[in-house]
Motif scaffolding. Sequence first.
Motif, PDB file in Angstrom:
ATOM      1  N   TYR A  52     135.354 102.548  40.932  1.00 42.42           N
ATOM      2  CA  TYR A  52     134.514 101.778  40.079  1.00 42.42           C
ATOM      3  C   TYR A  52     133.136 102.363  39.833  1.00 42.42           C
ATOM      4  O   TYR A  52     132.078 102.223  40.149  1.00 42.42           O
ATOM      5  CB  TYR A  52     133.982 100.426  40.884  1.00 42.42           C
ATOM      6  CG  TYR A  52     133.629  99.429  40.089  1.00 42.42           C
ATOM      7  CD1 TYR A  52     134.414  98.505  39.437  1.00 42.42           C
ATOM      8  CD2 TYR A  52     132.126  99.197  40.004  1.00 42.42           C
ATOM      9  CE1 TYR A  52     133.808  97.400  38.763  1.00 42.42           C
ATOM     10  CE2 TYR A  52     131.834  98.152  39.291  1.00 42.42           C
ATOM     11  CZ  TYR A  52     132.499  97.313  38.598  1.00 42.42           C
ATOM     12  OH  TYR A  52     132.006  96.162  37.824  1.00 42.42           O
TER      13      TYR A  52
ATOM     14  N   MET B 211     118.822  98.216  31.537  1.00 42.48           N
ATOM     15  CA  MET B 211     118.756  99.504  31.844  1.00 42.48           C
ATOM     16  C   MET B 211     117.520  99.981  31.297  1.00 42.48           C
ATOM     17  O   MET B 211     116.996  99.727  30.302  1.00 42.48           O
ATOM     18  CB  MET B 211     120.060 100.302  31.386  1.00 42.48           C
ATOM     19  CG  MET B 211     121.324  99.867  32.222  1.00 42.48           C
ATOM     20  SD  MET B 211     122.815 100.376  31.395  1.00 42.48           S
ATOM     21  CE  MET B 211     122.975  99.309  30.311  1.00 42.48           C
TER      22      MET B 211
ATOM     23  N   PRO C 255     117.997 102.547  36.514  1.00 39.72           N
ATOM     24  CA  PRO C 255     118.007 103.392  35.216  1.00 39.72           C
ATOM     25  C   PRO C 255     119.545 103.493  34.886  1.00 39.72           C
ATOM     26  O   PRO C 255     120.242 103.359  35.233  1.00 39.72           O
ATOM     27  CB  PRO C 255     117.635 104.518  36.301  1.00 39.72           C
ATOM     28  CG  PRO C 255     118.156 104.418  37.642  1.00 39.72           C
ATOM     29  CD  PRO C 255     117.926 102.774  37.718  1.00 39.72           C
TER      30      PRO C 255
ATOM     31  N   SER D 145     133.625  92.761  38.069  1.00 41.58           N
ATOM     32  CA  SER D 145     134.762  93.516  37.351  1.00 41.58           C
ATOM     33  C   SER D 145     134.311  93.794  35.919  1.00 41.58           C
ATOM     34  O   SER D 145     133.343  93.569  35.532  1.00 41.58           O
ATOM     35  CB  SER D 145     135.855  92.742  37.395  1.00 41.58           C
ATOM     36  OG  SER D 145     135.657  91.290  36.548  1.00 41.58           O
TER      37      SER D 145
ATOM     38  N   LEU E  68     126.001  86.712  36.916  1.00 42.23           N
ATOM     39  CA  LEU E  68     125.126  87.826  36.587  1.00 42.23           C
ATOM     40  C   LEU E  68     125.756  88.184  35.174  1.00 42.23           C
ATOM     41  O   LEU E  68     126.929  88.767  35.241  1.00 42.23           O
ATOM     42  CB  LEU E  68     125.190  88.869  37.351  1.00 42.23           C
ATOM     43  CG  LEU E  68     124.829  88.784  38.996  1.00 42.23           C
ATOM     44  CD1 LEU E  68     125.106  89.955  39.768  1.00 42.23           C
ATOM     45  CD2 LEU E  68     123.569  88.337  39.075  1.00 42.23           C
ATOM     46  N   LEU E  69     124.785  88.397  34.453  1.00 43.44           N
ATOM     47  CA  LEU E  69     125.367  88.972  32.859  1.00 43.44           C
ATOM     48  C   LEU E  69     124.075  89.717  32.490  1.00 43.44           C
ATOM     49  O   LEU E  69     123.301  88.760  31.749  1.00 43.44           O
ATOM     50  CB  LEU E  69     125.581  87.816  32.079  1.00 43.44           C
ATOM     51  CG  LEU E  69     126.222  88.349  30.887  1.00 43.44           C
ATOM     52  CD1 LEU E  69     127.671  88.948  30.886  1.00 43.44           C
ATOM     53  CD2 LEU E  69     126.472  87.033  29.642  1.00 43.44           C
ATOM     54  N   ARG E  70     124.054  90.650  32.483  1.00 44.73           N
ATOM     55  CA  ARG E  70     122.630  91.482  32.217  1.00 44.73           C
ATOM     56  C   ARG E  70     122.517  91.468  30.906  1.00 44.73           C
ATOM     57  O   ARG E  70     123.794  91.576  30.115  1.00 44.73           O
ATOM     58  CB  ARG E  70     122.543  93.110  32.599  1.00 44.73           C
ATOM     59  CG  ARG E  70     122.307  93.320  34.165  1.00 44.73           C
ATOM     60  CD  ARG E  70     122.181  94.711  34.228  1.00 44.73           C
ATOM     61  NE  ARG E  70     122.100  95.032  35.620  1.00 44.73           N
ATOM     62  CZ  ARG E  70     121.817  96.270  35.885  1.00 44.73           C
ATOM     63  NH1 ARG E  70     121.821  97.268  35.025  1.00 44.73           N
ATOM     64  NH2 ARG E  70     121.374  96.482  37.436  1.00 44.73           N
TER      65      ARG E  70
ATOM     66  N   CYS F 234     129.035 103.174  29.692  1.00 44.89           N
ATOM     67  CA  CYS F 234     129.790 102.788  30.980  1.00 44.89           C
ATOM     68  C   CYS F 234     130.970 103.562  31.335  1.00 44.89           C
ATOM     69  O   CYS F 234     131.976 103.709  30.319  1.00 44.89           O
ATOM     70  CB  CYS F 234     130.046 101.329  30.993  1.00 44.89           C
ATOM     71  SG  CYS F 234     130.886 100.653  32.298  1.00 44.89           S
TER      72      CYS F 234
END
Length: 352
Positions: free
Chosen positions: A300, A196, A226, A103, A154-156, A65
Amino acid sequence: MDRLYAQESLDSDEIVYLLDRLDEESRRRLHTLAHQKRVAYYGTVVYLRGLIEFSNICKQNCMYCGIRSANKTVSRYRLQPDEILECCREGYDLGYRTFVLQSGEDDWYTTDKLARLIADIKRRYPDIAVTLSIGERDDETYTRLFEAGADRYLLRHETASRRLYQALHPTMTFENRRDRLLALKTIGYQVGAGFMVGLPGQTHEDLAEDLLYLKELNPDMIGIGPFLPHQATPLKDEPAGTLEASLDMIALARLFVPNALIPATTAMGTVHPYGRELALKAGANVVMPNLSPLSVRPKYTLYNNKICTGDESAQCRFCLEQRIEGAGFHVDMGRGDSLNWLSSPPARQGDL
Ligand code: SAH
């Protein structure tokens, strides 16, 4: 594939068998089946969400990231609550009825500050849904933010492979990620997981795990895109995930969890100019245009070449609307709750 369509599941060996053999023709068939499944459950509507990326300050250090804490080259920013409210006002006037507040893991935003902000948004706009995407917090925080009016989270899960998860997240644990997702679900949020595609070292067996984990968790939302390298991370020289493999996983996610809302993500639009349209045709049914102030958008940057960092929010909405209609779908500006949630007991739906 026909059995998958009928049963809405396969076992791990069958998924791997399928992934190993996908070619142009079978891939087209897979995407068509996913499209049919989506139409059967959700019709041809596409829900729009206004995305507000309110802070790129993050205490975590995920290897992939761009806003990881070790990256000293990012120009860090944090929108103040009144600036976030201003984004919501603009978004509301443009017709948005869901705001996604995303965030890095920024502890300046304490539980109190977040609860006050969410309550303010809900007081001003009682007819909207608030989605949070702010990473891992404790049960008490998740509960208080839900009570303040947050609807979705949302929390992948990022990857269902323990081996990969551990290699990619030096500051987090595989168990805690899963535990947090269960906590969010128990509290009553509409929950989004996701992963991902094309992570370094990721195999078809790993991707099969992702689908089986989704099947078990049965989330309301599934974010898939991706892996894309960022130049200031340890994975800068790794190859990006491909458009094709990502579309295949979106299609499979639709076939495994037909009730879910699945966004055509920004990463899909970054890997290919028509990536989002193609995702919509392979089972996705949500698009999240950017509502963040123009001045912070380029900051971002989770990965290189991220799209839509220069359009005004109004332009963004109308550009996407044209693209969506052009691809044969219809924009729905409503809250767009998941079918799962709409059919669940009223207790879970609060006072709606
Ligand atoms: N801090 C929040 C939001 C993370 S950013 C959280 O922990 O949930 C949103 C998503 O962007 C992540 O969940 C991750 O899947 C994705 N992402 C981050 N870096 C990426 C990269 N280099 N390529 C593709 N997707 C990335």
